[in-house]
Design a protein around this motif. Sequence first.
Motif: not given
Length: 648
Positions: A295, A360, A362, A336, A293, A340
Amino acid sequence: MTEINIEFPDGSVKPFEQGVSILDIAKSISTSLAKKAVAGKINGALVRLDQAINENVKIEIVTKDSEDGNIVNWNSAALVLTSAIESIYPGVHFGEIGNGEHGFYVDTDKVDQQISVDQLPAIEDKMKDIIKSKISLKHSEISVEEALASVDGDPYQAKIVKRNEKNGKVSVYDVDGKIIVSDNVALLSTSDMKAVKLLSVAGAYWEGKSSNPMLQRIYGTSFYKQKDLEAELERQKEAHERDHRVIGNNLDLFFVDPKVGAGLPYWMPNGATIRRSIERYIIDKEVKHGYQHVYTPVLMNLDAYKTSGHWQHYREDMFPPMDMGDGEMLELRPMNCPSHIQVYKHHIRSYRELPIRIAELGMMHRYEKSGALSGLQRVREMTLNDGHTFVAPDQIQAEFKKVLQLMVEVYRDFNITDYTFRLSYRDPANTEKYFDDDEMWNKSQSMLKAAMDDLGLDYVEAEGEAAFYGPKLDVQTKTALGNEETLSTIQLDFMLPKQFGLHYVGADGEEHRPVMIHRGLVSTMERFTAYLIEMYKGAFPTWLAPKQVTIIPVKDDLHGAYADKLREEMVDKDIRVEVDHRNEKMGYKIREAQTQKIPYILVVGDNELENNSVSVRHYGEDDSKNEASADFINNIVREIESYSREND
């Protein structure tokens, strides 16, 4: 007379005289079919029963008991409603006239005062009078000049006339002397219309733009049989009771205030607790399944979205870029995946690391039109349970299966059973929406189909539903209002790794291109919470309920301290519990706790204090049972840990 050949759905072909109508063909087959026929289809396009055919075509007879038959009924009812309104309120202006998923609607603009729900019964009575008269719904095509003259003074209809013009002609209906501009297919007369009901009124922006005037949209539904109308009204009643917006308000879960931001929900403490439980659950589940995981920022340089293709293919759904004044353009992310990709690119990757699973919760932003916004289901800011796996080509099928297995585990924990699989492909003709690479599309679509076939899962195939960069498996569900929604998705992507120049070092020491698998297990937190609210009807299983236990002392001065002691013991076990110390009657407190759909109500009095026990009432049950407090706490802890599954 010249003959033409008519092909039927079963592949048979029969000759007919040129100029034959759909109704004539239905009569030639059988009298009973002609009685049930309400329209036809010529080469897949819906047409009226009296449509003349002058060339070789494929046709279908549309009957009352079909979905298209309902649409024809609703189109007809919308015409009748328009005529009824005009007769009661001369000079009223009309916007869009059409059908929806479960009925029809007409947009109105009344100069002095908009039509209110209190006026619907009188309008409905007028509609029924028109229907009982069995009048013809006369269709014709007139010149633009004639059409504009017929809607003189109505700015909305004048625009619709120009929008509907084809070869200098405009399609109109004459309904009881009222000329109505419409190119929808309707019945020949009102004789087949048996049951109609006006339902509600709501605001609707002209052309769906918030900058345009707000019109008053009148909704209704109609059927060929009274029993079908009654069944639909019962369905709508159930849908209203399950509507997440209604339940969300009643249980104080969330609110949306257009004055401070349309499509931007505020999560109240109860709703935030449910969301937090989902987030903690899904993060823990993914970490156990090998996801890392992260951010990542909600803002990104616009150039990244140009590289990914979002700017070219998805611009309408993106907010305008922010000019930082030094040549840098920042964009609120609509997806997202580019973020990534940057995480993947930050290190040199080896084949030994693959698959690399990045996940995530997100936050994303999408430029939804005001008219499309709906509670938590359609919003402008959302948090996606997003994941991207980077695999070697020979790992695709195994990873696809793992994602599916994880998804099934998640569905089991949330008790989700009503869903279907859809393989979503590109439309090859739509080169604007889809990345133009035939080889990539053919390869990825065939691999996705092969994986589903290998798993032995049933699915439907849908052209034109793919993401712009690749095909996907969508998991489809129905909302309480009957709308189909995508709950989960798995997407296969050969394009973005190529666009961003991704690679890994193989066993041979050379660079190789990975394949990217996009997946969202439970959609966005907003949409998934809305789905769960409707599925559970607000009565959440204990593990998800915002308040799991409420304790009610019979007399606060005598039993309040014992209630507080029980609360402390439960809080230590991470149980969400409160004590109702209010100076209200016990019956009132119990009824309110039931209204709030709290799973467990504990009443404590003299007997419970003396025996260190609790009187337990489960939500939805009338009877209570006495139980040792320690046993109750142990039992509810087990229930929470097993995600409220009875057999675990």
